[in-house]
Write a protein that holds these residues in place. Structure first.
Motif, PDB file in Angstrom:
ATOM      1  N   GLY A  11       1.367 -12.748   9.592  1.00 49.29           N
ATOM      2  CA  GLY A  11       1.634 -11.507  10.296  1.00 49.29           C
ATOM      3  C   GLY A  11       1.109 -10.319   9.518  1.00 49.29           C
ATOM      4  N   LYS A  12       1.191  -9.160  10.142  1.00 56.36           N
ATOM      5  CA  LYS A  12       0.707  -7.925   9.522  1.00 56.36           C
ATOM      6  C   LYS A  12       1.870  -6.960   9.363  1.00 56.36           C
ATOM      7  N   VAL A  13       2.007  -6.413   8.165  1.00 56.31           N
ATOM      8  CA  VAL A  13       3.066  -5.437   7.895  1.00 56.31           C
ATOM      9  C   VAL A  13       2.754  -4.164   8.671  1.00 56.31           C
ATOM     10  N   GLU A  24       4.348  -7.600  12.288  1.00 54.88           N
ATOM     11  CA  GLU A  24       3.892  -7.965  13.623  1.00 54.88           C
ATOM     12  C   GLU A  24       3.398  -9.400  13.578  1.00 54.88           C
ATOM     13  N   LEU A  25       3.916 -10.197  14.490  1.00 53.69           N
ATOM     14  CA  LEU A  25       3.589 -11.617  14.545  1.00 53.69           C
ATOM     15  C   LEU A  25       2.543 -11.868  15.623  1.00 53.69           C
ATOM     16  N   PRO A  26       1.894 -13.046  15.580  1.00 51.56           N
ATOM     17  CA  PRO A  26       0.961 -13.376  16.665  1.00 51.56           C
ATOM     18  C   PRO A  26       1.691 -13.308  18.008  1.00 51.56           C
ATOM     19  N   GLY A  27       1.023 -12.784  19.005  1.00 52.91           N
ATOM     20  CA  GLY A  27       1.649 -12.643  20.321  1.00 52.91           C
ATOM     21  C   GLY A  27       2.277 -11.288  20.522  1.00 52.91           C
ATOM     22  N   GLY A  28       2.208 -10.418  19.498  1.00 57.75           N
ATOM     23  CA  GLY A  28       2.697  -9.056  19.649  1.00 57.75           C
ATOM     24  C   GLY A  28       4.153  -8.827  19.312  1.00 57.75           C
ATOM     25  N   LYS A  29       4.917  -9.878  19.027  1.00 60.88           N
ATOM     26  CA  LYS A  29       6.323  -9.680  18.660  1.00 60.88           C
ATOM     27  C   LYS A  29       6.395  -9.207  17.208  1.00 60.88           C
ATOM     28  N   SER A  30       7.513  -8.557  16.878  1.00 57.90           N
ATOM     29  CA  SER A  30       7.739  -8.079  15.520  1.00 57.90           C
ATOM     30  C   SER A  30       9.044  -8.629  14.985  1.00 57.90           C
ATOM     31  N   GLY A  31       9.091  -8.760  13.662  1.00 59.48           N
ATOM     32  CA  GLY A  31      10.303  -9.211  13.005  1.00 59.48           C
ATOM     33  C   GLY A  31      10.512  -8.435  11.729  1.00 59.48           C
ATOM     34  N   LEU A  32      11.668  -8.647  11.107  1.00 61.61           N
ATOM     35  CA  LEU A  32      12.019  -7.945   9.877  1.00 61.61           C
ATOM     36  C   LEU A  32      12.125  -8.924   8.719  1.00 61.61           C
ATOM     37  N   VAL A  33      11.464  -8.571   7.618  1.00 62.25           N
ATOM     38  CA  VAL A  33      11.652  -9.284   6.349  1.00 62.25           C
ATOM     39  C   VAL A  33      12.605  -8.421   5.536  1.00 62.25           C
ATOM     40  N   HIS A  34      13.843  -8.881   5.377  1.00 69.61           N
ATOM     41  CA  HIS A  34      14.815  -8.132   4.573  1.00 69.61           C
ATOM     42  C   HIS A  34      14.331  -8.104   3.129  1.00 69.61           C
ATOM     43  N   ILE A  35      14.664  -7.061   2.389  1.00 73.82           N
ATOM     44  CA  ILE A  35      14.212  -6.902   1.004  1.00 73.82           C
ATOM     45  C   ILE A  35      14.582  -8.107   0.141  1.00 73.82           C
ATOM     46  N   SER A  36      15.690  -8.769   0.463  1.00 75.40           N
ATOM     47  CA  SER A  36      16.112  -9.938  -0.320  1.00 75.40           C
ATOM     48  C   SER A  36      15.240 -11.158  -0.043  1.00 75.40           C
ATOM     49  N   ASN A  53      -0.255  -2.752   6.740  1.00 71.66           N
ATOM     50  CA  ASN A  53      -1.505  -3.481   6.997  1.00 71.66           C
ATOM     51  C   ASN A  53      -1.718  -4.696   6.100  1.00 71.66           C
ATOM     52  N   ASP A  54      -0.797  -4.979   5.174  1.00 76.97           N
ATOM     53  CA  ASP A  54      -0.879  -6.223   4.392  1.00 76.97           C
ATOM     54  C   ASP A  54      -0.713  -7.409   5.339  1.00 76.97           C
ATOM     55  N   GLU A  55      -1.502  -8.446   5.120  1.00 74.44           N
ATOM     56  CA  GLU A  55      -1.285  -9.690   5.854  1.00 74.44           C
ATOM     57  C   GLU A  55      -0.406 -10.580   4.995  1.00 74.44           C
ATOM     58  N   VAL A  56       0.643 -11.120   5.586  1.00 73.74           N
ATOM     59  CA  VAL A  56       1.595 -11.942   4.836  1.00 73.74           C
ATOM     60  C   VAL A  56       1.930 -13.204   5.626  1.00 73.74           C
ATOM     61  N   GLU A  57       2.203 -14.275   4.883  1.00 76.29           N
ATOM     62  CA  GLU A  57       2.709 -15.479   5.526  1.00 76.29           C
ATOM     63  C   GLU A  57       4.222 -15.391   5.510  1.00 76.29           C
ATOM     64  N   VAL A  58       4.833 -15.611   6.653  1.00 75.86           N
ATOM     65  CA  VAL A  58       6.281 -15.515   6.770  1.00 75.86           C
ATOM     66  C   VAL A  58       6.828 -16.778   7.429  1.00 75.86           C
TER      67      VAL A  58
END
Length: 125
Positions: A11-13, A24-36, A53-58
């Motif tokens: 996904g993209k931050v 932002e995940l594939p398909g346009g949905k978004s999720g939250l990565v909690h700081i922990s 704009n960082d790309e991250v694996e989640v």
């Protein structure tokens, strides 16, 4: 595209807040990565780890009835055991490092003994 719990995706931050990052995940949905869930160590300032704009694996942790998606970067990483196996070394490398350690240790001990003897006035006194 719907996301499934346990699935790993890229996904993209899209936003960084003091409490976590929106991805932002594939398909346009978004999720939250909690700081922990950003790193395997304590994260005091999330901006030191992520930026827009960082790309991250989640890994998808949960999908709420309200559609909120909880994500984790640290759980998307390979398990510690797999990372540890990559660090393992051949017996020759280990023997070489051990030999260097022993040599260095002996040199340090002889220096310490000489310094102690000079403070006491040398041997035999």
């Amino acid at each position: 595209m719907s996301v499934e719990v346990g699935e790993k995706v890229i996904g993209k931050v899209t936003g960084v807040k003091p409490f976590g990052a929106f991805v932002e995940l594939p398909g346009g949905k978004s999720g939250l990565v909690h700081i922990s869930e950003v790193a395997n160590k304590f994260v005091e300032d999330i901006n030191e780890h992520l930026k827009v704009n960082d790309e991250v694996e989640v890994k998808v942790l949960s999908v709420g009835d309200d559609g909120k998606i909880s994500l984790s970067i640290k759980q998307a990483q390979k398990p510690k055991r797999e990372r540890r196996e990559k660090r393992e070394q051949s017996p020759e490398d280990f023997e070489k490092k051990l030999s260097m350690f022993l040599k260095d240790s002996e040199e340090r001990m002889s220096t310490i003994k000489r310094q102690a003897e000079s403070r006491r006035g040398g041997k035999g006194r």
